[in-house]
Design an enzyme around this catalytic site. Structure first.
Site, mmCIF file in Angstrom:
data_model
loop_
_atom_site.group_PDB
_atom_site.id
_atom_site.type_symbol
_atom_site.label_atom_id
_atom_site.label_comp_id
_atom_site.label_asym_id
_atom_site.label_seq_id
_atom_site.Cartn_x
_atom_site.Cartn_y
_atom_site.Cartn_z
ATOM 1 N N ASN A 107 35.788 31.644 30.633
ATOM 2 C CA ASN A 107 34.696 31.121 31.447
ATOM 3 C C ASN A 107 33.898 32.264 32.049
ATOM 4 O O ASN A 107 34.427 33.319 32.377
ATOM 5 C CB ASN A 107 35.233 30.172 32.530
ATOM 6 C CG ASN A 107 35.539 30.869 33.845
ATOM 7 O OD1 ASN A 107 34.632 31.091 34.659
ATOM 8 N ND2 ASN A 107 36.781 31.257 34.057
ATOM 9 N N PHE A 111 30.596 31.274 39.772
ATOM 10 C CA PHE A 111 30.617 30.611 41.094
ATOM 11 C C PHE A 111 29.502 29.574 41.236
ATOM 12 O O PHE A 111 28.771 29.555 42.230
ATOM 13 C CB PHE A 111 30.474 31.626 42.241
ATOM 14 C CG PHE A 111 31.657 32.523 42.476
ATOM 15 C CD1 PHE A 111 32.888 32.260 41.913
ATOM 16 C CD2 PHE A 111 31.530 33.644 43.295
ATOM 17 C CE1 PHE A 111 33.979 33.108 42.141
ATOM 18 C CE2 PHE A 111 32.612 34.482 43.535
ATOM 19 C CZ PHE A 111 33.826 34.218 42.962
ATOM 20 N N SER A 169 36.991 37.553 40.767
ATOM 21 C CA SER A 169 36.273 36.898 39.685
ATOM 22 C C SER A 169 35.495 37.943 38.897
ATOM 23 O O SER A 169 34.787 38.763 39.482
ATOM 24 C CB SER A 169 35.294 35.861 40.214
ATOM 25 O OG SER A 169 34.424 35.485 39.156
ATOM 26 N N ASN A 171 33.009 37.288 37.038
ATOM 27 C CA ASN A 171 31.706 36.736 36.654
ATOM 28 C C ASN A 171 30.613 36.908 37.697
ATOM 29 O O ASN A 171 29.515 36.386 37.532
ATOM 30 C CB ASN A 171 31.869 35.259 36.280
ATOM 31 C CG ASN A 171 32.839 35.101 35.121
ATOM 32 O OD1 ASN A 171 32.723 35.821 34.122
ATOM 33 N ND2 ASN A 171 33.798 34.214 35.252
ATOM 34 N N THR A 172 30.915 37.598 38.778
ATOM 35 C CA THR A 172 29.891 37.998 39.748
ATOM 36 C C THR A 172 29.865 39.519 39.694
ATOM 37 O O THR A 172 30.844 40.161 40.093
ATOM 38 C CB THR A 172 30.231 37.491 41.165
ATOM 39 O OG1 THR A 172 30.227 36.054 41.140
ATOM 40 C CG2 THR A 172 29.218 37.970 42.197
ATOM 41 N N LYS A 205 43.215 36.934 46.638
ATOM 42 C CA LYS A 205 43.418 36.710 45.193
ATOM 43 C C LYS A 205 42.926 37.904 44.402
ATOM 44 O O LYS A 205 41.771 38.303 44.518
ATOM 45 C CB LYS A 205 42.689 35.438 44.758
ATOM 46 C CG LYS A 205 42.948 35.101 43.287
ATOM 47 C CD LYS A 205 42.530 33.687 42.980
ATOM 48 C CE LYS A 205 42.724 33.340 41.528
ATOM 49 N NZ LYS A 205 42.315 31.968 41.237
ATOM 50 N N ASN A 234 43.888 36.290 38.933
ATOM 51 C CA ASN A 234 42.686 35.638 38.399
ATOM 52 C C ASN A 234 42.649 35.810 36.874
ATOM 53 O O ASN A 234 43.624 36.263 36.278
ATOM 54 C CB ASN A 234 41.450 36.266 39.057
ATOM 55 C CG ASN A 234 40.338 35.251 39.274
ATOM 56 O OD1 ASN A 234 39.991 34.521 38.343
ATOM 57 N ND2 ASN A 234 39.784 35.196 40.458
HETATM 58 C C1 LIG Z 1 36.875 27.326 34.203
HETATM 59 C C2 LIG Z 1 37.561 28.181 35.213
HETATM 60 C C3 LIG Z 1 36.954 28.399 36.442
HETATM 61 C C4 LIG Z 1 37.577 29.186 37.401
HETATM 62 N N1 LIG Z 1 36.959 29.363 38.612
HETATM 63 C C5 LIG Z 1 37.613 30.057 39.579
HETATM 64 C C6 LIG Z 1 37.037 30.186 40.859
HETATM 65 O O1 LIG Z 1 35.977 29.655 41.159
HETATM 66 N N2 LIG Z 1 37.712 30.923 41.784
HETATM 67 C C7 LIG Z 1 38.918 31.517 41.511
HETATM 68 O O2 LIG Z 1 39.505 32.161 42.396
HETATM 69 N N3 LIG Z 1 39.501 31.384 40.303
HETATM 70 C C8 LIG Z 1 38.874 30.682 39.339
HETATM 71 N N4 LIG Z 1 39.469 30.537 38.115
HETATM 72 C C9 LIG Z 1 40.749 31.228 37.848
HETATM 73 C C10 LIG Z 1 41.964 30.318 38.040
HETATM 74 O O3 LIG Z 1 42.062 29.895 39.376
HETATM 75 C C11 LIG Z 1 43.259 31.046 37.640
HETATM 76 O O4 LIG Z 1 43.475 32.146 38.510
HETATM 77 C C12 LIG Z 1 43.228 31.563 36.221
HETATM 78 O O5 LIG Z 1 42.550 30.674 35.365
HETATM 79 C C13 LIG Z 1 44.632 31.793 35.651
HETATM 80 O O6 LIG Z 1 45.379 30.607 35.633
HETATM 81 P P1 LIG Z 1 45.502 29.668 34.316
HETATM 82 O O7 LIG Z 1 45.878 30.561 33.160
HETATM 83 O O8 LIG Z 1 46.571 28.669 34.671
HETATM 84 O O9 LIG Z 1 44.175 29.044 34.142
HETATM 85 C C14 LIG Z 1 38.846 29.764 37.131
HETATM 86 C C15 LIG Z 1 39.461 29.522 35.897
HETATM 87 C C16 LIG Z 1 38.850 28.739 34.946
HETATM 88 C C17 LIG Z 1 39.539 28.497 33.623
#
Ligand SMILES: Cc1cc2nc3c(=O)[nH]c(=O)nc-3n(C[C@H](O)[C@H](O)[C@H](O)COP(=O)(O)O)c2cc1C
Length: 342
Positions: A107, A111, A169, A171-172, A205, A234
């Site tokens: 992704n 944000f 993140s 992406n910022t 985080k 993350n």
């Molecule tokens: C589509 C998507 C959007 C995410 N958006 C955020 C976010 O806004 N803030 C954040 O701290 N982590 C965000 N994450 C990261 C997740 O909270 C998590 O830390 C990461 O995906 C690893 O866990 P997973 O493998 O179970 O997905 C996002 C992950 C995905 C897949």
């Protein structure tokens, strides 16, 4: 079972449309009470009581639309956000990709969210029950990112059981620089000053993409800055070998390929902290075995997101039940007793 039948339909949609449809459907679920969990799963972390250690990671419910539905489906806690002070659109679409062959997601949402005032109003209308945290970030065009986090702490403290400072993140642009030495100390100092007595605990985080030495430095800064727990981790900007045609898309990778990286990062933080700072594991957790490995490696709680895309929302309950069975098999009385015992 139901999710197995629905999955081809959901996956026939573009990933972001499927996500939107899922949130809408969850919003229509009749209100139910909180589920009961085996007593062995309950633990206290940062002064909060968690009925199950299996939580929903940030990014699924960015605007806090469905925390109660997710609690009622079997999550022990839910983290909404990331919310930024002002609403923002995020990056142009497409920005969310299912890597089905890899059980992964990429992704670069950036944000996208309706802003803190919106989330504050919505969360303020819900009855306070279950553990719901709010993850806060900075606006992409902010001239003072530290001020954005300070604003987030002030705005969201009233409606959240805990707050997560998300500086990881990918992406910022430039956001992860806040993990660097001087900037992190400055940020955490400003956050410590913004906290009010009796306010919610604050978690930090971090990214999985750190160098050796970073872990010690971040732990020291977190403890000095009165951070209550670290969330590790993350998404990753690295690209382990992947099969999907979306492998080359820019953004953060999550799901199964993140698992070994996230576990390594967790171990590095456990070794750096020696157990003095609670750790919350995220990254590629898709089964009770995965969750158990993180607990043995030092995690007090776990979170997941990507595995839901492949296994459906019933997964949290299945993992919780699997963890309870492991405790019984091993004669361990509680999750807390198992934390770091690997
Ligand atoms: C589509 C998507 C959007 C995410 N958006 C955020 C976010 O806004 N803030 C954040 O701290 N982590 C965000 N994450 C990261 C997740 O909270 C998590 O830390 C990461 O995906 C690893 O866990 P997973 O493998 O179970 O997905 C996002 C992950 C995905 C897949």
């Amino acid at each position: 079972m139901i999710y197995k039948l629905l999955r081809p339909l959901i996956h026939a949609l573009d990933a972001e449309q499927a996500h939107r449809a899922t949130i809408r459907a969850l919003g229509l679920l009749p209100r139910r009470g909180l589920p009961a969990f085996p007593a062995s799963l309950a633990s206290e972390v940062a002064g909060l009581r968690f009925p199950s250690p299996v939580g929903l990671a940030a990014g699924f419910d960015k605007d806090g639309e469905v925390p109660d539905a997710m609690l009622s489906l079997g999550f022990g806690f839910v983290e909404v956000g990331t919310v930024t002070p002002r609403p923002q659109q995020g990056n142009p679409r497409p920005r969310l990709f299912r890597l089905a062959e890899d059980e992964a997601v990429i992704n670069r949402m950036g944000f996208n969210n309706r802003g803190q005032a919106n989330a504050l109003a919505r969360l303020g209308r819900r009855p306070r029950r279950g553990v719901v945290g709010a993850n806060i970030g900075a606006n992409k065009d902010s001239a003072d990112r530290i001020a954005d986090y300070v604003a987030g702490i002030g705005a969201m403290a009233a409606v959240a059981d805990y707050l997560t400072v998300n500086i990881s993140s990918p992406n910022t642009p430039g956001l992860r620089n806040l993990q660097a030495g001087g900037e992190l100390v400055e940020l955490l100092g400003a956050i410590a000053e913004a906290r009010r007595p009796g306010g919610p605990p604050v978690f930090l985080k971090v990214a999985p993409d750190l160098e050796s030495g970073d872990h010690d430095r971040i732990v020291r800064a977190a403890i000095d800055g009165r951070i209550d727990a670290l969330i590790v981790a993350n998404t990753t900007v690295s690209r382990p070998p992947l099969k999907s045609r979306f492998a080359g898309e820019a953004g953060g990778l999550s799901g199964a390929p993140l698992k070994p990286l996230a576990l390594d990062a967790l171990r590095a933080f456990r070794s750096a902290s020696g157990g003095s700072l609670p750790l919350i594991a995220a990254g590629g957790i898709a089964s009770a075995d995965d969750a158990w490995d993180r607990i043995l490696a030092g995690a007090s709680l776990v979170q997941l997101y990507s595995a839901l895309v492949y296994h459906g929302p019933g997964l949290a309950r299945r993992i919780a039940d699997g963890l309870a069975a492991k405790l019984t098999e091993r004669g361990t009385a509680s999750i807390a007793e198992a934390v770091g015992s690997g």
